[in-house]
Design a protein around this motif. Structure first.
Motif, PDB file in Angstrom:
ATOM      1  N   ARG A  53     -15.239  25.871  27.677  1.00  0.00           N
ATOM      2  CA  ARG A  53     -14.264  25.133  28.488  1.00  0.00           C
ATOM      3  C   ARG A  53     -13.813  23.862  27.792  1.00  0.00           C
ATOM      4  N   ALA A  54     -14.758  23.159  27.187  1.00  0.00           N
ATOM      5  CA  ALA A  54     -14.397  21.923  26.492  1.00  0.00           C
ATOM      6  C   ALA A  54     -13.459  22.209  25.328  1.00  0.00           C
ATOM      7  N   GLY A  55     -13.738  23.291  24.601  1.00  0.00           N
ATOM      8  CA  GLY A  55     -12.875  23.658  23.481  1.00  0.00           C
ATOM      9  C   GLY A  55     -11.486  24.047  23.936  1.00  0.00           C
ATOM     10  N   LEU A  56     -11.398  24.745  25.068  1.00  0.00           N
ATOM     11  CA  LEU A  56     -10.098  25.149  25.608  1.00  0.00           C
ATOM     12  C   LEU A  56      -9.299  23.926  26.046  1.00  0.00           C
ATOM     13  N   ARG A  57      -9.975  22.974  26.690  1.00  0.00           N
ATOM     14  CA  ARG A  57      -9.298  21.745  27.098  1.00  0.00           C
ATOM     15  C   ARG A  57      -8.814  20.962  25.879  1.00  0.00           C
ATOM     16  N   GLY A 173      -9.161  26.580  11.598  1.00  0.00           N
ATOM     17  CA  GLY A 173      -9.436  25.749  10.435  1.00  0.00           C
ATOM     18  C   GLY A 173      -9.333  24.262  10.724  1.00  0.00           C
ATOM     19  N   ARG A 174      -8.571  23.894  11.751  1.00  0.00           N
ATOM     20  CA  ARG A 174      -8.467  22.485  12.139  1.00  0.00           C
ATOM     21  C   ARG A 174      -9.689  21.997  12.897  1.00  0.00           C
ATOM     22  N   GLY A 175     -10.562  22.925  13.245  1.00  0.00           N
ATOM     23  CA  GLY A 175     -11.751  22.547  13.998  1.00  0.00           C
ATOM     24  C   GLY A 175     -11.715  22.964  15.447  1.00  0.00           C
ATOM     25  N   GLU A 176     -10.656  23.674  15.867  1.00  0.00           N
ATOM     26  CA  GLU A 176     -10.588  24.148  17.249  1.00  0.00           C
ATOM     27  C   GLU A 176     -11.611  25.268  17.452  1.00  0.00           C
ATOM     28  N   SER A 177     -12.107  25.399  18.662  1.00  0.00           N
ATOM     29  CA  SER A 177     -13.066  26.454  18.996  1.00  0.00           C
ATOM     30  C   SER A 177     -12.425  27.826  18.819  1.00  0.00           C
ATOM     31  N   ASP A 178     -13.118  28.717  18.109  1.00  0.00           N
ATOM     32  CA  ASP A 178     -12.547  30.054  17.897  1.00  0.00           C
ATOM     33  C   ASP A 178     -12.393  30.797  19.219  1.00  0.00           C
ATOM     34  N   ALA A 180     -11.823  29.437  22.148  1.00  0.00           N
ATOM     35  CA  ALA A 180     -10.684  28.844  22.849  1.00  0.00           C
ATOM     36  C   ALA A 180      -9.368  29.318  22.253  1.00  0.00           C
ATOM     37  N   VAL A 181      -9.305  29.407  20.942  1.00  0.00           N
ATOM     38  CA  VAL A 181      -8.071  29.831  20.267  1.00  0.00           C
ATOM     39  C   VAL A 181      -7.704  31.259  20.651  1.00  0.00           C
ATOM     40  N   VAL A 182      -8.646  32.187  20.526  1.00  0.00           N
ATOM     41  CA  VAL A 182      -8.331  33.584  20.821  1.00  0.00           C
ATOM     42  C   VAL A 182      -8.044  33.766  22.303  1.00  0.00           C
ATOM     43  N   ALA A 183      -8.705  32.997  23.167  1.00  0.00           N
ATOM     44  CA  ALA A 183      -8.456  33.097  24.602  1.00  0.00           C
ATOM     45  C   ALA A 183      -7.056  32.606  24.945  1.00  0.00           C
ATOM     46  N   ALA A 184      -6.659  31.484  24.346  1.00  0.00           N
ATOM     47  CA  ALA A 184      -5.333  30.939  24.622  1.00  0.00           C
ATOM     48  C   ALA A 184      -4.241  31.880  24.121  1.00  0.00           C
TER      49      ALA A 184
END
Length: 288
Positions: A53-57, A173-178, A180-184
């Protein structure tokens, strides 16, 4: 093997979809593709809400990421739609070869243009070998007519897949949660594909066999497969990742023989071996 192993497992999961598809009655390819994206995207969003959740936010808190997520979702939708239309116009063999074979080339070109990746001689050799192997494997050495519009749509499909992989790799690569990225990305793509699913028909999903199959296709091959693919992108460039996914048609061919009783001719067997050797060359550790 690190990220390469995750991506190869994802490709193996995707390679099972064709065999599983044969057990679905009364459903169009477009309906199945839309159902996969809608269910898989929904599951990925739920998983991200509970585990990242934190990564998605954090991902959605940065306004410049919105455009990348939107473009990635559009790329997923175009990849699915263009592929099935291409197959309908120019045949399964040519449509599949052009789509799967062009994706690594497009990913390499995008990587060079955006300066995200340099193309090594190993990558060039492995990609050329794997693409040639896919052509032999899927085409089986048979001659077939090619519809220009169908080929163009297959190229658009390959380009769209390369765009998705590049965007996902850039965000991770920017440091975002993998997760969170695939979910978004897939959550947004699910919103795009939901009307397509409704219009293409959902009656086939009501039966017990249809429900089980779509749960497998959406839950395992889509949600699970793309989660593994995203995790692999932590340490694997998009150029290498798209080449590794060329294992998908090889797995599909093997399952066709073992499960569906299909026969592979000499050229197809040679193509299967060429794909295997090329992927081994790509992931083998470099000599110092």
């Amino acid at each position: 093997m690190g990220g390469s192993a995750d991506i190869l497992v994802a490709a193996c999961l995707w390679g099972t979809t064709g065999t599983v598809r044969t057990f679905v009655d009364g459903a169009s390819n477009v309906s199945i593709a839309a159902a996969r994206i809608v269910l898989g995207g929904g599951l990925l969003l739920v998983l991200a809400v509970f585990t990242a959740r934190a990564g998605l936010r954090a991902l959605l808190a940065v306004r410049r990421n919105w455009a990348l997520v939107g473009l990635g979702a559009l790329a997923i939708a175009v990849y699915q739609g263009a592929f099935f239309i291409a197959v309908a116009r120019t045949g399964v063999a040519i449509g599949t070869v052009v789509t799967i074979g062009s994706a690594p080339a497009f990913a390499g070109l995008i990587g060079v243009i955006t300066r995200q990746a340099a193309l090594s001689r190993r990558w060039l050799a492995a990609t050329a070998g794997a693409v040639t192997g896919c052509a032999l494997l899927v085409g089986g050495g048979e001659s077939a007519g090619a519809d220009p519009v169908g080929v163009a749509l297959a190229l658009l499909s390959g380009l769209s897949y390369a765009v998705y992989a590049t965007l996902a790799a850039a965000l991770i690569g920017r440091g975002e949660s993998d997760r969170a990225v695939v979910a978004a990305l897939f959550g947004a793509a699910a919103a795009v594909m939901a009307p397509v699913l409704v219009l293409s028909g959902t009656a086939w999903m009501v039966s017990a066999s249809g429900a089980l199959i779509i749960l497998y296709l959406g839950g395992v091959t889509t949600a699970g497969g793309y989660m593994l693919f995203a995790r692999g992108l932590r340490t694997t460039p998009a150029t290498t990742a798209t080449t590794l996914t060329l294992a998908e048609p090889a797995v599909a061919a093997v399952l066709g023989v073992l499960v569906l009783g299909e026969h592979l001719g000499g050229p197809a067997v040679a193509g299967l071996g060429l794909v295997a050797v090329s992927l081994i060359v790509l992931i083998a550790p470099a000599r110092r």
